[in-house]
Design a protein around this motif. Structure first.
Motif, PDB file in Angstrom:
ATOM      1  N   GLU A 278      59.429 108.962   1.334  1.00 23.52           N
ATOM      2  CA  GLU A 278      60.629 108.127   1.303  1.00 23.52           C
ATOM      3  C   GLU A 278      61.138 107.918  -0.111  1.00 23.52           C
ATOM      4  OE1 GLU A 278      61.671 103.471   2.220  1.00 23.52           O
ATOM      5  OE2 GLU A 278      60.253 104.507   3.546  1.00 23.52           O
ATOM      6  N   VAL A 279      60.220 107.795  -1.070  1.00 23.63           N
ATOM      7  CA  VAL A 279      60.613 107.483  -2.446  1.00 23.63           C
ATOM      8  C   VAL A 279      61.044 108.736  -3.202  1.00 23.63           C
ATOM      9  CG1 VAL A 279      59.816 106.545  -4.645  1.00 23.63           C
ATOM     10  CG2 VAL A 279      59.126 105.467  -2.490  1.00 23.63           C
ATOM     11  N   LEU A 280      60.297 109.823  -3.061  1.00 23.44           N
ATOM     12  CA  LEU A 280      60.518 111.016  -3.882  1.00 23.44           C
ATOM     13  C   LEU A 280      61.304 112.102  -3.154  1.00 23.44           C
ATOM     14  CD1 LEU A 280      56.957 111.349  -5.481  1.00 23.44           C
ATOM     15  CD2 LEU A 280      58.971 110.205  -6.416  1.00 23.44           C
ATOM     16  N   VAL A 281      61.007 112.318  -1.906  1.00 26.69           N
ATOM     17  CA  VAL A 281      61.559 113.480  -1.200  1.00 26.69           C
ATOM     18  C   VAL A 281      62.916 113.174  -0.577  1.00 26.69           C
ATOM     19  CG1 VAL A 281      61.169 115.119   0.671  1.00 26.69           C
ATOM     20  CG2 VAL A 281      59.252 114.379  -0.765  1.00 26.69           C
ATOM     21  N   LEU A 282      63.032 112.050   0.109  1.00 31.09           N
ATOM     22  CA  LEU A 282      64.255 111.756   0.859  1.00 31.09           C
ATOM     23  C   LEU A 282      65.509 111.710  -0.022  1.00 31.09           C
ATOM     24  CD1 LEU A 282      65.301 111.220   3.676  1.00 31.09           C
ATOM     25  CD2 LEU A 282      64.917 108.770   3.302  1.00 31.09           C
ATOM     26  N   PRO A 283      65.496 111.034  -1.189  1.00 27.69           N
ATOM     27  CA  PRO A 283      66.707 111.074  -2.035  1.00 27.69           C
ATOM     28  C   PRO A 283      67.086 112.488  -2.459  1.00 27.69           C
ATOM     29  CG  PRO A 283      65.232 109.324  -2.746  1.00 27.69           C
ATOM     30  CD  PRO A 283      64.469 110.143  -1.758  1.00 27.69           C
ATOM     31  N   ARG A 284      66.111 113.313  -2.750  1.00 30.64           N
ATOM     32  CA  ARG A 284      66.414 114.701  -3.143  1.00 30.64           C
ATOM     33  C   ARG A 284      66.985 115.484  -1.961  1.00 30.64           C
ATOM     34  NH1 ARG A 284      62.206 113.071  -6.427  1.00 30.64           N
ATOM     35  NH2 ARG A 284      62.269 113.848  -8.572  1.00 30.64           N
ATOM     36  N   MET A 285      66.431 115.262  -0.778  1.00 29.33           N
ATOM     37  CA  MET A 285      66.917 115.966   0.403  1.00 29.33           C
ATOM     38  C   MET A 285      68.366 115.577   0.706  1.00 29.33           C
ATOM     39  SD  MET A 285      64.507 117.938   1.679  1.00 29.33           S
ATOM     40  CE  MET A 285      64.921 118.089   3.389  1.00 29.33           C
ATOM     41  N   ILE A 286      68.670 114.296   0.661  1.00 30.71           N
ATOM     42  CA  ILE A 286      70.043 113.852   0.929  1.00 30.71           C
ATOM     43  C   ILE A 286      70.997 114.422  -0.105  1.00 30.71           C
ATOM     44  CG2 ILE A 286      71.545 111.833   1.043  1.00 30.71           C
ATOM     45  CD1 ILE A 286      69.194 110.255   2.160  1.00 30.71           C
ATOM     46  N   ALA A 287      70.574 114.400  -1.362  1.00 28.35           N
ATOM     47  CA  ALA A 287      71.441 114.897  -2.432  1.00 28.35           C
ATOM     48  C   ALA A 287      71.739 116.383  -2.267  1.00 28.35           C
ATOM     49  CB  ALA A 287      70.782 114.631  -3.785  1.00 28.35           C
ATOM     50  N   ILE A 288      70.732 117.176  -1.964  1.00 25.93           N
ATOM     51  CA  ILE A 288      70.956 118.621  -1.867  1.00 25.93           C
ATOM     52  C   ILE A 288      71.743 118.976  -0.607  1.00 25.93           C
ATOM     53  CG2 ILE A 288      68.832 119.239  -0.641  1.00 25.93           C
ATOM     54  CD1 ILE A 288      68.563 121.594  -2.534  1.00 25.93           C
ATOM     55  N   VAL A 289      71.536 118.234   0.493  1.00 27.89           N
ATOM     56  CA  VAL A 289      72.296 118.496   1.719  1.00 27.89           C
ATOM     57  C   VAL A 289      73.772 118.145   1.520  1.00 27.89           C
ATOM     58  CG1 VAL A 289      72.605 117.755   4.110  1.00 27.89           C
ATOM     59  CG2 VAL A 289      70.331 118.277   3.263  1.00 27.89           C
ATOM     60  N   VAL A 290      74.073 117.120   0.734  1.00 34.13           N
ATOM     61  CA  VAL A 290      75.468 116.753   0.465  1.00 34.13           C
ATOM     62  C   VAL A 290      76.086 117.691  -0.563  1.00 34.13           C
ATOM     63  CG1 VAL A 290      76.955 114.950  -0.491  1.00 34.13           C
ATOM     64  CG2 VAL A 290      75.111 114.343   1.088  1.00 34.13           C
ATOM     65  N   ALA A 291      75.301 118.089  -1.578  1.00 33.98           N
ATOM     66  CA  ALA A 291      75.863 118.858  -2.692  1.00 33.98           C
ATOM     67  C   ALA A 291      76.114 120.312  -2.341  1.00 33.98           C
ATOM     68  CB  ALA A 291      74.924 118.767  -3.898  1.00 33.98           C
ATOM     69  N   LEU A 292      75.242 120.913  -1.532  1.00 29.36           N
ATOM     70  CA  LEU A 292      75.359 122.356  -1.295  1.00 29.36           C
ATOM     71  C   LEU A 292      76.665 122.742  -0.593  1.00 29.36           C
ATOM     72  CD1 LEU A 292      73.942 124.987  -1.820  1.00 29.36           C
ATOM     73  CD2 LEU A 292      72.710 124.734   0.321  1.00 29.36           C
ATOM     74  N   PRO A 293      77.126 122.030   0.445  1.00 29.51           N
ATOM     75  CA  PRO A 293      78.441 122.397   1.017  1.00 29.51           C
ATOM     76  C   PRO A 293      79.583 122.267   0.000  1.00 29.51           C
ATOM     77  CG  PRO A 293      77.211 121.035   2.553  1.00 29.51           C
ATOM     78  CD  PRO A 293      76.458 121.011   1.261  1.00 29.51           C
ATOM     79  N   LEU A 294      79.529 121.224  -0.838  1.00 26.55           N
ATOM     80  CA  LEU A 294      80.574 121.085  -1.858  1.00 26.55           C
ATOM     81  C   LEU A 294      80.530 122.227  -2.855  1.00 26.55           C
ATOM     82  CD1 LEU A 294      80.242 117.235  -2.543  1.00 26.55           C
ATOM     83  CD2 LEU A 294      81.860 118.404  -1.038  1.00 26.55           C
ATOM     84  N   LEU A 295      79.343 122.610  -3.287  1.00 25.73           N
ATOM     85  CA  LEU A 295      79.212 123.739  -4.197  1.00 25.73           C
ATOM     86  C   LEU A 295      79.633 125.044  -3.526  1.00 25.73           C
ATOM     87  CD1 LEU A 295      75.793 122.888  -5.901  1.00 25.73           C
ATOM     88  CD2 LEU A 295      78.075 122.722  -6.910  1.00 25.73           C
ATOM     89  N   THR A 296      79.380 125.167  -2.232  1.00 19.95           N
ATOM     90  CA  THR A 296      79.806 126.365  -1.503  1.00 19.95           C
ATOM     91  C   THR A 296      81.327 126.483  -1.499  1.00 19.95           C
ATOM     92  OG1 THR A 296      77.838 126.292  -0.087  1.00 19.95           O
ATOM     93  CG2 THR A 296      79.736 127.530   0.722  1.00 19.95           C
ATOM     94  N   PHE A 337      86.572 130.319   7.534  1.00 26.46           N
ATOM     95  CA  PHE A 337      86.334 129.312   6.501  1.00 26.46           C
ATOM     96  C   PHE A 337      85.188 128.382   6.870  1.00 26.46           C
ATOM     97  CE2 PHE A 337      87.265 125.062   4.754  1.00 26.46           C
ATOM     98  CZ  PHE A 337      87.155 125.355   3.400  1.00 26.46           C
ATOM     99  N   MET A 338      85.051 128.086   8.166  1.00 25.19           N
ATOM    100  CA  MET A 338      84.047 127.114   8.567  1.00 25.19           C
ATOM    101  C   MET A 338      82.635 127.696   8.627  1.00 25.19           C
ATOM    102  SD  MET A 338      85.545 124.307   8.830  1.00 25.19           S
ATOM    103  CE  MET A 338      84.124 123.459   9.494  1.00 25.19           C
ATOM    104  N   VAL A 339      82.517 129.016   8.782  1.00 27.51           N
ATOM    105  CA  VAL A 339      81.192 129.612   8.939  1.00 27.51           C
ATOM    106  C   VAL A 339      80.317 129.312   7.730  1.00 27.51           C
ATOM    107  CG1 VAL A 339      79.972 131.816   8.967  1.00 27.51           C
ATOM    108  CG2 VAL A 339      81.839 131.412  10.562  1.00 27.51           C
ATOM    109  N   GLY A 340      80.865 129.520   6.531  1.00 29.48           N
ATOM    110  CA  GLY A 340      80.073 129.274   5.323  1.00 29.48           C
ATOM    111  C   GLY A 340      79.671 127.818   5.182  1.00 29.48           C
ATOM    112  N   LEU A 341      80.597 126.907   5.511  1.00 28.54           N
ATOM    113  CA  LEU A 341      80.286 125.485   5.382  1.00 28.54           C
ATOM    114  C   LEU A 341      79.278 125.028   6.434  1.00 28.54           C
ATOM    115  CD1 LEU A 341      83.831 124.028   4.609  1.00 28.54           C
ATOM    116  CD2 LEU A 341      82.003 124.662   3.014  1.00 28.54           C
ATOM    117  N   ILE A 342      79.285 125.658   7.604  1.00 29.42           N
ATOM    118  CA  ILE A 342      78.296 125.297   8.626  1.00 29.42           C
ATOM    119  C   ILE A 342      76.895 125.714   8.190  1.00 29.42           C
ATOM    120  CG2 ILE A 342      77.538 125.800  10.979  1.00 29.42           C
ATOM    121  CD1 ILE A 342      80.488 126.006  11.757  1.00 29.42           C
ATOM    122  N   LYS A 343      76.782 126.855   7.545  1.00 32.01           N
ATOM    123  CA  LYS A 343      75.476 127.336   7.105  1.00 32.01           C
ATOM    124  C   LYS A 343      74.894 126.470   5.991  1.00 32.01           C
ATOM    125  CE  LYS A 343      76.526 132.244   7.854  1.00 32.01           C
ATOM    126  NZ  LYS A 343      76.665 133.538   7.157  1.00 32.01           N
ATOM    127  N   ALA A 344      75.755 125.937   5.130  1.00 32.36           N
ATOM    128  CA  ALA A 344      75.300 125.309   3.884  1.00 32.36           C
ATOM    129  C   ALA A 344      74.296 124.177   4.104  1.00 32.36           C
ATOM    130  CB  ALA A 344      76.501 124.822   3.090  1.00 32.36           C
TER     131      ALA A 344
END
Length: 400
Positions: A278-296, A337-344
Motif C-alpha cells: 500500500e505504501v510503496l507499490v500502490l502509488p507507483r502503480m496508479i501513477a504509471i497506469v495514469v501516465a502511460l496512456p497520456l504518454l502514448t 485511435f482508441m486501440v492504442g489507448l486501450i492497450k496502454a
C-alpha cells in the motif's frame, strides 16, 4: 631392522627436521619398520611457524616414499591451529593419493576436533560426471519453463495483493497517498515526455521515409499517410512508449524498492504496522497506469508530426493534404485511435507489477539489486510485446 629415516639417502639415522633453534619449533621424528613409517610430531604446529611446518610436512612426504602405511603420531604436539591442521590433513590426503595408507594416532581431544573440522572438505576432487549436451540443453529449457510458470503465479498473486490494497484505499480514502502519487506522476509522466516525444518523432520520420521510397515504385506515395497513421496509432505509439517506460521508470521502481529492501526499510514498514504494497507499490502503480496512456497520446502526435514533415520533404505531400488524408483515414476506422489507448493501461499494469515484484525480491547485496533490475527490464519488455500480440489477435478476432 628398525631405524630412523634420513633425508640424505647415504645416512641411515637422522632427525627429519630443521636444525633445532627453539624448543617450540615443529619437528618430525621419522622411524621406519619394514614398509611402515611412523612420524612422531612435536613442537608447535601453528601459523607463527608456518615455514617450518611446511618444511617438516614436505620432509614427511619425501621420507614416506616406498612405505605402505604411514602413522602420524600427534601425541607430543604442544599446540595446533588451523594452519597446522590444514597442512597435516593435506599431507595425509597427498599420501593417500599415492596409494599409501596414512592415519593420525595419539591426537589430543582438542586437536582431534580441529582435524575433524578441517577434514570436512577433502582435497581429492571427484571426477566430474559425464553429461550429454543434449540432456543439459533440454534440462535448461525445462528449468526456464518452470521458472516462467513460477513468475506467472507470483505475478498473479502479487496483482491480487495490489487490488486488495486498492480496495482498502477506496474504502478509507484517508489512506490515499496523494503526495506520493503526484511525485511519481511527475517522474514517470512529465519527465518522460521529452525522450518519448523525441524517439516517437524520429520513428515516425523513419517509417514515413521508408514508406515513401517503397510506395513510389507503384505510384502510390500518398498512401504513406495511411501507413503512418494506422501503424502509429494502433501499434507503434503504445509499443514504443511502453518499452521506454519499462526501461526508464520500471527499472527505477525496481531500484528504489530494492534499495529499501536492502536497507531493511520494507521490514521497518511492516514493524510499524504499514503494508509495503500500500505504501510503496500502490502509488507507483496508479501513477504509471495514469501516465502511460497520456504518454502514448503524446508519442502518437509526435510520430504523426514527424511523418508529416518527412512526407512534405520527400514525397511533396503538403501539410494540408497530409492532415486531410489522415483525417479521412482515421474517420474510416474510428477504432484506430482508441486501440492504442486501450492497450496502454494494461501494459502499464504489467510493467508496474513486474518492476515492483522484482524490487521486493532483492536480497542484501548490490549484485542482487543489479540482477533484479536487469530481470525487471527484460521481463517487462518481453511481457509488453506479448500483451501487444494478444491484443492484436483479440482485436482482429472481433474486427475492431
Amino acid at each position: 631392522m628398525a631405524g630412523a629415516i634420513a633425508r640424505d639417502p647415504n645416512s641411515f639415522h637422522k632427525q627429519a627436521s630443521l636444525p633445532v633453534s627453539n624448543a617450540y619449533d615443529p619437528t618430525a621424528e621419522l622411524v621406519r619398520h619394514g614398509d611402515e613409517l611412523k612420524a612422531t610430531l612435536s613442537g608447535q604446529w601453528t601459523a607463527a611457524r608456518s615455514e617450518a611446518v611446511e618444511h617438516e610436512a614436505a620432509a614427511l612426504e619425501d621420507a614416506a616414499r616406498g612405505a605402505h602405511r604411514v602413522l602420524i603420531d600427534l601425541a607430543r604436539i604442544e599446540r595446533l591451529d588451523t594452519l597446522g591442521a590444514w597442512v597435516l590433513d593435506r599431507t595425509r590426503h597427498e599420501l593417500g593419493g599415492r596409494s599409501q595408507r596414512a592415519d593420525f594416532v595419539g591426537a589430543k581431544p582438542e586437536h582431534r576436533i580441529l582435524l575433524d573440522e578441517i577434514a570436512y572438505r577433502g582435497f581429492q576432487q571427484l571426477p566430474p560426471p559425464r553429461r550429454s549436451s543434449i540432456i543439459d540443453f533440454l534440462a535448461q529449457v525445462g528449468e526456464s519453463v518452470v521458472d516462467a510458470g513460477k513468475d506467472v503465479v507470483r505475478g498473479t498473486s502479487f496483482l491480487g495483493e495490489v487490488v486488495v490494497a486498492l480496495l482498502r484505499v477506496i474504502i478509507d480514502p484517508r489512506r490515499f497517498r496523494v503526495a506520493s502519487i503526484v511525485h511519481h506522476l511527475e517522474m514517470v509522466g512529465f519527465r518522460g515526455v521529452p525522450i518519448i516525444a523525441l524517439i516517437s518523432f524520429l520513428v515516425g520520420c523513419i517509417v514515413a521515409q521508408q514508406g515513401i521510397f517503397q510506395l513510389q515504385r507503384f505510384g502510390a506515395s500518398t498512401f504513406v499517410v495511411n501507413l503512418v497513421g494506422i501503424l502509429t496509432l494502433r501499434e507503434l505509439a503504445v509499443l514504443l512508449t511502453s518499452i521506454m517506460v519499462a526501461g526508464r521508470s520500471g527499472s527505477a521502481f525496481t531500484a528504489e524498492i530494492g534499495s529499501m529492501k536492502m536497507r531493511e526499510e520494507v521490514d521497518a514498514l511492516r514493524v510499524m504496522g504499514l503494508d509495503p504494497v500500500e505504501v510503496l507499490v500502490l502509488p507507483r502503480m496508479i501513477a504509471i497506469v495514469v501516465a502511460l496512456p497520456l504518454l502514448t497520446f503524446i508519442a502518437a502526435m509526435a510520430a504523426l508530426f514527424g511523418g508529416g514533415l518527412v512526407a512534405w520533404a520527400y514525397g511533396g505531400i503538403t501539410p494540408e493534404v497530409y492532415l486531410s488524408r489522415l483525417q479521412q483515414t482515421i474517420s474510416q476506422s474510428p477504432s484506430t485511435f482508441m486501440v492504442g489507448l486501450i492497450k496502454a493501461p494494461f501494459m502499464a499494469l504489467v510493467i508496474g507489477v513486474i518492476a515492483s515484484l522484482e524490487g521486493l525480491a532483492v536480497q542484501g547485496s548490490a549484485e542482487s539489486l543489479g540482477r533484479q533490475v536487469t530481470a525487471s527490464v527484460v521481463k517487462a519488455i518481453f511481457m509488453v510485446i506479448v500483451v501487444d500480440g494478444l491484443f492484436a489477435m483479440f482485436f482482429a478476432a472481433i474486427n475492431y
